[in-house]
Design an enzyme around this catalytic site. Sequence first.
Site, PDB file in Angstrom:
ATOM      1  N   SER A 199      46.077   7.166 -62.892  1.00 24.39           N
ATOM      2  CA  SER A 199      45.421   6.032 -63.540  1.00 24.39           C
ATOM      3  C   SER A 199      46.432   5.147 -64.254  1.00 24.39           C
ATOM      4  O   SER A 199      46.389   3.918 -64.154  1.00 24.39           O
ATOM      5  CB  SER A 199      44.367   6.536 -64.534  1.00 24.39           C
ATOM      6  OG  SER A 199      43.338   7.231 -63.869  1.00 24.39           O
ATOM      7  N   GLY A 206      40.148   3.927 -55.295  1.00 21.62           N
ATOM      8  CA  GLY A 206      39.294   3.050 -56.071  1.00 21.62           C
ATOM      9  C   GLY A 206      40.076   2.046 -56.885  1.00 21.62           C
ATOM     10  O   GLY A 206      39.651   0.897 -57.058  1.00 21.62           O
ATOM     11  N   ARG A 211      31.733   2.850 -50.815  1.00 24.21           N
ATOM     12  CA  ARG A 211      31.908   2.771 -52.266  1.00 24.21           C
ATOM     13  C   ARG A 211      31.469   1.407 -52.792  1.00 24.21           C
ATOM     14  O   ARG A 211      31.740   0.373 -52.181  1.00 24.21           O
ATOM     15  CB  ARG A 211      33.369   3.044 -52.648  1.00 24.21           C
ATOM     16  CG  ARG A 211      33.849   4.411 -52.222  1.00 24.21           C
ATOM     17  CD  ARG A 211      35.167   4.789 -52.847  1.00 24.21           C
ATOM     18  NE  ARG A 211      35.032   5.041 -54.279  1.00 24.21           N
ATOM     19  CZ  ARG A 211      36.030   5.482 -55.044  1.00 24.21           C
ATOM     20  NH1 ARG A 211      37.220   5.693 -54.515  1.00 24.21           N
ATOM     21  NH2 ARG A 211      35.836   5.697 -56.326  1.00 24.21           N
ATOM     22  N   SER A 252      31.017   2.023 -62.339  1.00 27.43           N
ATOM     23  CA  SER A 252      32.433   2.362 -62.510  1.00 27.43           C
ATOM     24  C   SER A 252      33.071   1.463 -63.554  1.00 27.43           C
ATOM     25  O   SER A 252      32.929   0.231 -63.494  1.00 27.43           O
ATOM     26  CB  SER A 252      33.183   2.225 -61.187  1.00 27.43           C
ATOM     27  OG  SER A 252      34.576   2.431 -61.384  1.00 27.43           O
ATOM     28  N   SER A 253      33.819   2.066 -64.465  1.00 26.23           N
ATOM     29  CA  SER A 253      34.579   1.282 -65.441  1.00 26.23           C
ATOM     30  C   SER A 253      35.709   0.506 -64.768  1.00 26.23           C
ATOM     31  O   SER A 253      36.265  -0.428 -65.356  1.00 26.23           O
ATOM     32  CB  SER A 253      35.154   2.205 -66.516  1.00 26.23           C
ATOM     33  OG  SER A 253      36.120   3.095 -65.963  1.00 26.23           O
ATOM     34  N   GLN A 254      36.058   0.878 -63.539  1.00 27.73           N
ATOM     35  CA  GLN A 254      37.134   0.183 -62.831  1.00 27.73           C
ATOM     36  C   GLN A 254      36.830  -1.296 -62.605  1.00 27.73           C
ATOM     37  O   GLN A 254      37.748  -2.104 -62.490  1.00 27.73           O
ATOM     38  CB  GLN A 254      37.420   0.867 -61.490  1.00 27.73           C
ATOM     39  CG  GLN A 254      38.069   2.228 -61.621  1.00 27.73           C
ATOM     40  CD  GLN A 254      38.226   2.936 -60.284  1.00 27.73           C
ATOM     41  OE1 GLN A 254      37.610   2.545 -59.287  1.00 27.73           O
ATOM     42  NE2 GLN A 254      39.043   3.969 -60.255  1.00 27.73           N
ATOM     43  N   GLU A 310      35.719  12.428 -64.355  1.00 30.61           N
ATOM     44  CA  GLU A 310      36.636  12.872 -63.313  1.00 30.61           C
ATOM     45  C   GLU A 310      36.971  14.357 -63.415  1.00 30.61           C
ATOM     46  O   GLU A 310      37.464  14.945 -62.456  1.00 30.61           O
ATOM     47  CB  GLU A 310      37.913  12.036 -63.345  1.00 30.61           C
ATOM     48  CG  GLU A 310      38.710  12.119 -64.614  1.00 30.61           C
ATOM     49  CD  GLU A 310      39.843  11.098 -64.647  1.00 30.61           C
ATOM     50  OE1 GLU A 310      40.902  11.429 -65.189  1.00 30.61           O
ATOM     51  OE2 GLU A 310      39.660   9.972 -64.132  1.00 30.61           O
ATOM     52  N   HIS A 354      31.844   7.835 -56.080  1.00 29.12           N
ATOM     53  CA  HIS A 354      33.279   8.113 -55.994  1.00 29.12           C
ATOM     54  C   HIS A 354      33.683   8.345 -54.532  1.00 29.12           C
ATOM     55  O   HIS A 354      33.026   7.844 -53.624  1.00 29.12           O
ATOM     56  CB  HIS A 354      33.633   9.302 -56.887  1.00 29.12           C
ATOM     57  CG  HIS A 354      33.830   8.912 -58.328  1.00 29.12           C
ATOM     58  ND1 HIS A 354      35.020   9.097 -58.997  1.00 29.12           N
ATOM     59  CD2 HIS A 354      32.987   8.341 -59.216  1.00 29.12           C
ATOM     60  CE1 HIS A 354      34.904   8.657 -60.230  1.00 29.12           C
ATOM     61  NE2 HIS A 354      33.673   8.201 -60.392  1.00 29.12           N
TER      62      HIS A 354
END
Length: 429
Positions: free
Chosen positions: A29, A98, A126, A173-175, A317, A344
């Site tokens: 990350s 991701g 996804r 997702s925080s992404q 995760e 995910h």
Amino acid sequence: MTTATAPLWPAPLATGPLDAVVAVPGSKSLSNRYLVLAALADSPSLLRSVLASRDTHLMASALETLGVTVDRGTDWRVEPGAQRGLRGSVTIDCGLAGTVMRFLPAVAALADGPVHFTGDVEALARPMGPVIRALQALGVRVDEEGETGRLPFTVHGRGFVRGGQVDIDASASSQFVSGLLLAAARFERGLVVRHTGPTLPSLPHIEMTVAVLRAAGVQVDDSRPAIWEVAPGRIAGRDVRVEPDLSNAAPFLCAAMVTGGTVSVPGWPAQTTQPGGLLPGFLERMGARTSLDGDVLSVTGTGAIHGVDLDLHAAGEIAPTLAALAVLADSPTRLRGVAHLRGHETDRLAALAAEITRLGGQAEQTSDGLVITPRPLTGGAWRTYADHRMATAGALIGLRVPGLEVEDVATTAKTIPDFVGLWTAMLGS
């Protein structure tokens, strides 16, 4: 997804208590966040202890496609492309990463032409809708060429993004938030991002993004709940060392509980934004003893693994690893707050329930997690669904269950380049 022809790896059975030290590679990350910022910086960067895995190589290759120079030696040197302009009329292969598929569309909007995004077959399932809608709301043309809100798609870069403000539902997702924030300082007016969804998973990952931005000289205001404001301005090149990946440390540390021994991981930070930093507290609740001596975290199993009720919304995760541990516990476990795991690498909740049940265990899906009731298990194939955390979860269960075979253990290369080597060395075999 993995297939019936994927190779099976006989998971080693523990023969006694462990006494091992495992040096875990750098955080994926953090590595990929540092790479994105280095690509957009106004001077070169030196990234030390970068995780050299499939996901980080995919990120580096994608940035090189956009015109950034990444020298992947012992330390990674990044020569940014933002000053001379990012290159368009290219295709980016996201694989199953991701961070690549969700961090780089906003970067691609700064390129001088169209950037096509594609990836592995599993990646096409996804969710990508929030980042696509956000870019379109900011005036960026995005053509969707497959299922709506999914890969593949093309971002039509014009060399600049006006910026301003945008609403986004990052419940999946925080992404989605992090991907916008990482590029926002390069937008002409910066960016205000407001999360509008009912939940916000993995908030520590957004806090990680804010922290790396500030360390690079970017002004970020996160004083209001679920609102982030990034001021336009320079991004400084940096000489930085990447922390060990604390979530990847989880299966090794949990092995101490399964075997009743001790496993230590050096380089554990005293403070961190990594969600894996929450692991010691969870393991103590499940019966472990933990200690931090300098930067060495040690986990010792007491001979018992207790069932617990855990809210993992901030650390989803590590849910697969804790689910594997719960299978071997002395009472039921409930894992909550992880509905987002359905989006995910695979639907992790469905995958865990299926594989635990296949071995004779009991795992029931809830709206936002799992309820796992320990039962005697038998060996057999443990499918991974092209998901690295499913593979490590199977290895952990295999320490105690004879005859367990992990399908396609090579999928662990996504974030742990030599998982099998580290695992067998830990066991002394």
